[in-house]
Design an enzyme around this catalytic site. Sequence first.
Site, mmCIF file in Angstrom:
data_model
loop_
_atom_site.group_PDB
_atom_site.id
_atom_site.type_symbol
_atom_site.label_atom_id
_atom_site.label_comp_id
_atom_site.label_asym_id
_atom_site.label_seq_id
_atom_site.Cartn_x
_atom_site.Cartn_y
_atom_site.Cartn_z
ATOM 1 N N LYS A 64 -47.685 -17.286 -3.050
ATOM 2 C CA LYS A 64 -46.985 -16.015 -3.272
ATOM 3 C C LYS A 64 -47.884 -14.897 -3.814
ATOM 4 O O LYS A 64 -47.601 -13.723 -3.608
ATOM 5 C CB LYS A 64 -45.779 -16.229 -4.184
ATOM 6 N N ASP A 100 -36.944 -13.062 -3.890
ATOM 7 C CA ASP A 100 -36.602 -14.213 -4.724
ATOM 8 C C ASP A 100 -35.667 -13.847 -5.874
ATOM 9 O O ASP A 100 -34.616 -14.456 -6.055
ATOM 10 C CB ASP A 100 -37.866 -14.851 -5.314
#
Length: 269
Positions: A64, A100
Amino acid sequence: MKYAVIGHPIQHSLSPVMHNANFKALDFEATYEALDIPPKHFHLIKEIMTEKEIDGFNITIPHKERIIPYLDEIDTHAQTIGAINTVKIVNGKWIGYNTDGIGYVKGLNRVYPNLKDACILLLGAGGASKGLAAALNQVVEQQLTVANRTMSRFDSWDLSVNTMSLKEAETHLNTFDVVINTTPAGMSDNQDVVISLDQLAPNTLVSDIVYVPAKTPILKLAEAKGNPIYNGLDMFVNQGAESFKIWTGQTADINVMKETVLEHLKRRD
């Protein structure tokens, strides 16, 4: 159109079945696959995506933050977080986003309606933790606390949070209303628990952003103590729906997505 999720390991991911079910429900012509890319091969990411003619992709652990240097543009929200979980490719240009936190908070709000007044502890300081912290900061009035084993991980954080070591967090655990594990501990066959729950207060909600297994070791321990628990299924579905909207401009069929994931999880049990 072709989409994918990248990570390592990635075999546990239900992103392909979830997204492909959504495509089918909406009669949207596209495919979605999982690509296992070990860190040592990550420098080939551009070549891999170009060769596979990918139009957009999701990123999971441990990439990420690693993806950032390869992006041409970063959404303002994702820039604040410093972690990316969604990339849209437009005419060869890579644009990074983070869905997220938005996905997680939407779900958490349903099971913990008094979220704005909650005292929250996040375990872990990686990309997922940054995403959740940024989204929770928009909702929670009290300052968040983030605990990590290595304090130097916070050097790259620009978010306003309290920081402490995991050992410190263990001794102050009874002061928190919600405890959220964002580390890989407990994922798939991993049986690790990142923190002792000995000092956990009776009504504290314990959450894990992992959805496979449905009950990670930390959730099992909390449940055994009589505490409410909440896993990462809603976050997974909601962030996927947000990613789909970014890629296509269309609204995903969240019900189909969640039902499909639950169906496949039952088959695994």
